[in-house]
Scaffold this motif. Structure first.
Motif, PDB file in Angstrom:
ATOM      1  N   ASN A  97       0.818  -1.215   0.000  1.00 22.07           N
ATOM      2  CA  ASN A  97       0.000   0.000   0.000  1.00 22.07           C
ATOM      3  C   ASN A  97       0.851   1.265   0.000  1.00 22.07           C
ATOM      4  N   VAL A  98       2.092   1.147   0.451  1.00 13.98           N
ATOM      5  CA  VAL A  98       2.986   2.300   0.408  1.00 13.98           C
ATOM      6  C   VAL A  98       3.414   2.600  -1.025  1.00 13.98           C
ATOM      7  N   HIS A  99       3.736   1.556  -1.799  1.00 13.92           N
ATOM      8  CA  HIS A  99       4.408   1.860  -3.063  1.00 13.92           C
ATOM      9  C   HIS A  99       3.728   1.374  -4.327  1.00 13.92           C
ATOM     10  N   ARG A 100       2.708   0.491  -4.252  1.00 13.20           N
ATOM     11  CA  ARG A 100       2.178   0.033  -5.536  1.00 13.20           C
ATOM     12  C   ARG A 100       0.676  -0.240  -5.574  1.00 13.20           C
ATOM     13  N   GLU A 101       0.011  -0.437  -4.447  1.00 13.06           N
ATOM     14  CA  GLU A 101      -1.398  -0.827  -4.463  1.00 13.06           C
ATOM     15  C   GLU A 101      -2.227   0.147  -3.645  1.00 13.06           C
ATOM     16  N   GLN A 102      -3.412   0.495  -4.158  1.00 15.49           N
ATOM     17  CA  GLN A 102      -4.308   1.285  -3.331  1.00 15.49           C
ATOM     18  C   GLN A 102      -4.779   0.450  -2.145  1.00 15.49           C
ATOM     19  N   GLN A 103      -5.077   1.131  -1.057  1.00 18.36           N
ATOM     20  CA  GLN A 103      -5.465   0.459   0.180  1.00 18.36           C
ATOM     21  C   GLN A 103      -6.978   0.352   0.249  1.00 18.36           C
ATOM     22  N   GLU A 104      -7.461  -0.867   0.218  1.00 22.24           N
ATOM     23  CA  GLU A 104      -8.904  -1.117   0.256  1.00 22.24           C
ATOM     24  C   GLU A 104      -9.437  -1.124   1.691  1.00 22.24           C
ATOM     25  N   LEU A 105      -8.639  -1.661   2.641  1.00 23.22           N
ATOM     26  CA  LEU A 105      -9.062  -1.763   4.038  1.00 23.22           C
ATOM     27  C   LEU A 105      -8.716  -0.469   4.754  1.00 23.22           C
ATOM     28  N   VAL A 106      -9.706   0.401   4.923  1.00 25.21           N
ATOM     29  CA  VAL A 106      -9.513   1.708   5.559  1.00 25.21           C
ATOM     30  C   VAL A 106     -10.535   1.797   6.694  1.00 25.21           C
ATOM     31  N   LEU A 107     -10.070   1.664   7.932  1.00 27.51           N
ATOM     32  CA  LEU A 107     -10.972   1.434   9.061  1.00 27.51           C
ATOM     33  C   LEU A 107     -11.383   2.694   9.814  1.00 27.51           C
ATOM     34  N   GLY A 108     -10.536   3.720   9.801  1.00 24.31           N
ATOM     35  CA  GLY A 108     -10.839   4.896  10.604  1.00 24.31           C
ATOM     36  C   GLY A 108     -10.717   4.602  12.091  1.00 24.31           C
ATOM     37  N   ARG A 109     -11.513   5.344  12.882  1.00 24.50           N
ATOM     38  CA  ARG A 109     -11.511   5.153  14.335  1.00 24.50           C
ATOM     39  C   ARG A 109     -12.901   5.468  14.863  1.00 24.50           C
ATOM     40  N   PRO A 110     -13.445   4.698  15.781  1.00 25.09           N
ATOM     41  CA  PRO A 110     -12.793   3.599  16.497  1.00 25.09           C
ATOM     42  C   PRO A 110     -12.615   2.362  15.626  1.00 25.09           C
ATOM     43  N   MET A 111     -11.673   1.510  16.055  1.00 24.84           N
ATOM     44  CA  MET A 111     -11.442   0.260  15.355  1.00 24.84           C
ATOM     45  C   MET A 111     -12.297  -0.837  15.974  1.00 24.84           C
ATOM     46  N   PRO A 112     -12.702  -1.827  15.172  1.00 26.42           N
ATOM     47  CA  PRO A 112     -13.369  -2.991  15.762  1.00 26.42           C
ATOM     48  C   PRO A 112     -12.441  -3.594  16.814  1.00 26.42           C
ATOM     49  N   PRO A 113     -12.963  -4.125  17.932  1.00 24.64           N
ATOM     50  CA  PRO A 113     -14.379  -4.348  18.237  1.00 24.64           C
ATOM     51  C   PRO A 113     -15.063  -3.206  18.983  1.00 24.64           C
ATOM     52  N   ASP A 114     -14.456  -2.005  19.027  1.00 22.51           N
ATOM     53  CA  ASP A 114     -15.133  -0.864  19.649  1.00 22.51           C
ATOM     54  C   ASP A 114     -16.318  -0.385  18.823  1.00 22.51           C
ATOM     55  N   GLY A 115     -16.373  -0.783  17.570  1.00 24.79           N
ATOM     56  CA  GLY A 115     -17.438  -0.326  16.683  1.00 24.79           C
ATOM     57  C   GLY A 115     -16.850   0.187  15.388  1.00 24.79           C
ATOM     58  N   LEU A 116     -17.703   0.669  14.505  1.00 27.12           N
ATOM     59  CA  LEU A 116     -17.271   1.182  13.216  1.00 27.12           C
ATOM     60  C   LEU A 116     -17.233   2.701  13.247  1.00 27.12           C
ATOM     61  N   ASP A 117     -16.314   3.286  12.490  1.00 33.24           N
ATOM     62  CA  ASP A 117     -16.194   4.732  12.410  1.00 33.24           C
ATOM     63  C   ASP A 117     -17.488   5.303  11.828  1.00 33.24           C
ATOM     64  N   PRO A 118     -18.119   6.247  12.519  1.00 32.47           N
ATOM     65  CA  PRO A 118     -19.389   6.797  12.028  1.00 32.47           C
ATOM     66  C   PRO A 118     -19.250   7.559  10.712  1.00 32.47           C
ATOM     67  N   ASP A 119     -18.018   7.950  10.352  1.00 29.79           N
ATOM     68  CA  ASP A 119     -17.801   8.647   9.089  1.00 29.79           C
ATOM     69  C   ASP A 119     -17.556   7.684   7.929  1.00 29.79           C
ATOM     70  N   GLY A 120     -17.435   6.385   8.220  1.00 27.39           N
ATOM     71  CA  GLY A 120     -17.197   5.399   7.177  1.00 27.39           C
ATOM     72  C   GLY A 120     -18.491   5.002   6.497  1.00 27.39           C
ATOM     73  N   PRO A 121     -18.445   4.122   5.498  1.00 28.33           N
ATOM     74  CA  PRO A 121     -17.220   3.526   4.964  1.00 28.33           C
ATOM     75  C   PRO A 121     -16.417   4.535   4.146  1.00 28.33           C
ATOM     76  N   PHE A 122     -15.096   4.261   4.051  1.00 31.45           N
ATOM     77  CA  PHE A 122     -14.190   5.187   3.398  1.00 31.45           C
ATOM     78  C   PHE A 122     -13.777   4.675   2.023  1.00 31.45           C
ATOM     79  N   ALA A 123     -13.455   5.613   1.154  1.00 31.45           N
ATOM     80  CA  ALA A 123     -12.969   5.262  -0.180  1.00 31.45           C
ATOM     81  C   ALA A 123     -11.568   4.666  -0.071  1.00 31.45           C
ATOM     82  N   PRO A 124     -11.185   3.823  -1.018  1.00 31.89           N
ATOM     83  CA  PRO A 124      -9.807   3.308  -1.028  1.00 31.89           C
ATOM     84  C   PRO A 124      -8.790   4.454  -1.066  1.00 31.89           C
ATOM     85  N   VAL A 125      -7.636   4.208  -0.457  1.00 30.98           N
ATOM     86  CA  VAL A 125      -6.571   5.212  -0.394  1.00 30.98           C
ATOM     87  C   VAL A 125      -5.531   4.893  -1.469  1.00 30.98           C
ATOM     88  N   PRO A 126      -5.159   5.870  -2.294  1.00 28.72           N
ATOM     89  CA  PRO A 126      -4.144   5.612  -3.324  1.00 28.72           C
ATOM     90  C   PRO A 126      -2.806   5.215  -2.707  1.00 28.72           C
TER      91      PRO A 126
END
Length: 331
Positions: A97-126
């Motif tokens: 994800n640093v140098h060649r692939e976009q990042q599909e797993l973008v979790l935000g905060r809080p992380m599971p198992p605290d729950g899902l980020d209320p601003d998610g789901p997020f777009a993939p990161v280049p």
């Protein structure tokens, strides 16, 4: 250490000023140094992510969970106009994800198992490498743990420990056979990543950042089933994870860094006495499964603000050395 360097630099400036006796010299103050163009790349150990590493910095949030007390942001505050930072790090990033692939797993905060980020789901990161350019002076990169599967191994250790005798090492028995292959994958991808970074920022100095002293010297110094530490991971598996997983991971990153004539920043070396299990809540630089913030939240074994400050000091020294001794664009 960083404070000592700042004092030395200030003293040099004062001495130069005192030695200038001609009118021309006094009438023409020196130009301020150009700000170091710095890009920070990496995973959650760079981004910060957890609440014990501060508040989120991004508005609107992009799910990478960069925090105010992560080491890039602490350095930005400490050095002010000496640096211009572009922080492209992202929680859950792999080397790819640093140098060649976009990042599909973008979790935000809080992380599971605290729950899902209320601003998610997020777009993939280049790919983070897109933040680099020919004008970049400095690149820091902290990645490798997610490619190795360090978190995966620790969570599996906790699962196995629930069904095991406290003096057994069930995780070592399960993972020992494939650790060499995992480390070989890290080595190959890290090598490719550094090649790509140098190609994208040919004038930059590259600092690779290892992983801190997460695990204590002896697993028996941790309290079994204490979730401010490592929960149900057995003492034997904790010692095994330090000697056979964490330390070999750092050594792999160190070796590949040296092969590229880059500089390895080693938070592990300065972290003696500051693991998850060392005076939890006061001296630990890494939080355990749960954080010591009130109310407790899941930290899932990440550096807190104290840990990020220790890493920041190591990198600040390097930046200050260059801004006062060399032009970083002429390495």
């Amino acid at each position: 250490m960083a404070a000592a360097v700042r004092t030395l630099v200030l003293g040099s400036v004062i001495a130069l000023a005192a030695g200038s006796t001609t009118p021309a010299a006094s009438a023409t103050p020196p130009e301020p140094p150009r700000a170091v163009q710095w890009v920070a790349l990496g995973d959650s150990y760079t981004a910060g992510v957890i609440q014990a590493a501060g508040d989120l910095t991004e508005t609107p949030p992009d799910g990478c969970a960069r925090t105010t007390d992560s080491y890039p942001e602490q350095i930005r505050r400490h050095l002010g106009p000496l640096v211009e930072l572009r922080n492209a790090s992202c929680g859950a990033a792999t080397i790819a994800n640093v140098h060649r692939e976009q990042q599909e797993l973008v979790l935000g905060r809080p992380m599971p198992p605290d729950g899902l980020d209320p601003d998610g789901p997020f777009a993939p990161v280049p790919p983070q490498i897109q933040a680099l350019s020919e004008d970049t002076d400095l690149v820091t990169v902290g990645a490798g743990g997610n490619t190795l599967g360090f978190a995966e191994i620790l969570f599996r250790c906790a699962e196995l420990g629930k069904r095991s005798w406290v003096w057994a090492s069930p995780c070592a028995a399960e993972f020992d056979a494939d650790l060499d292959d995992r480390l070989a994958a890290v080595r190959a991808d890290y090598d490719e990543m550094l090649d790509a970074i140098h190609a994208a920022s040919p004038n930059a100095e590259v600092l690779t950042v290892g992983y801190p002293r997460v695990l204590p010297d002896s697993g028996w110094s941790c309290f079994f089933n204490n979730f401010l530490q490592f929960g149900s991971i057995t003492p034997g598996d904790l010692t095994w994870a330090r000697t056979q997983v964490l330390e070999p991971l750092n050594e792999t990153l160190r070796q590949v860094t040296a092969e590229h004539d880059d500089t390895f920043i080693d938070p592990y070396a300065v972290g003696q006495g500051h693991s998850v299990c060392d005076n939890t809540g006061t001296q630990n630089w890494v939080d355990g499964i749960l954080s010591t913030v009130i109310p407790p939240t899941f930290a899932l074994v990440h550096p807190n603000a104290r840990g990020h400050a220790a890493t920041a000091a190591l990198i600040e020294d390097r930046i200050l050395f260059h801004t006062n001794n060399t032009d970083m664009t002429n390495r």
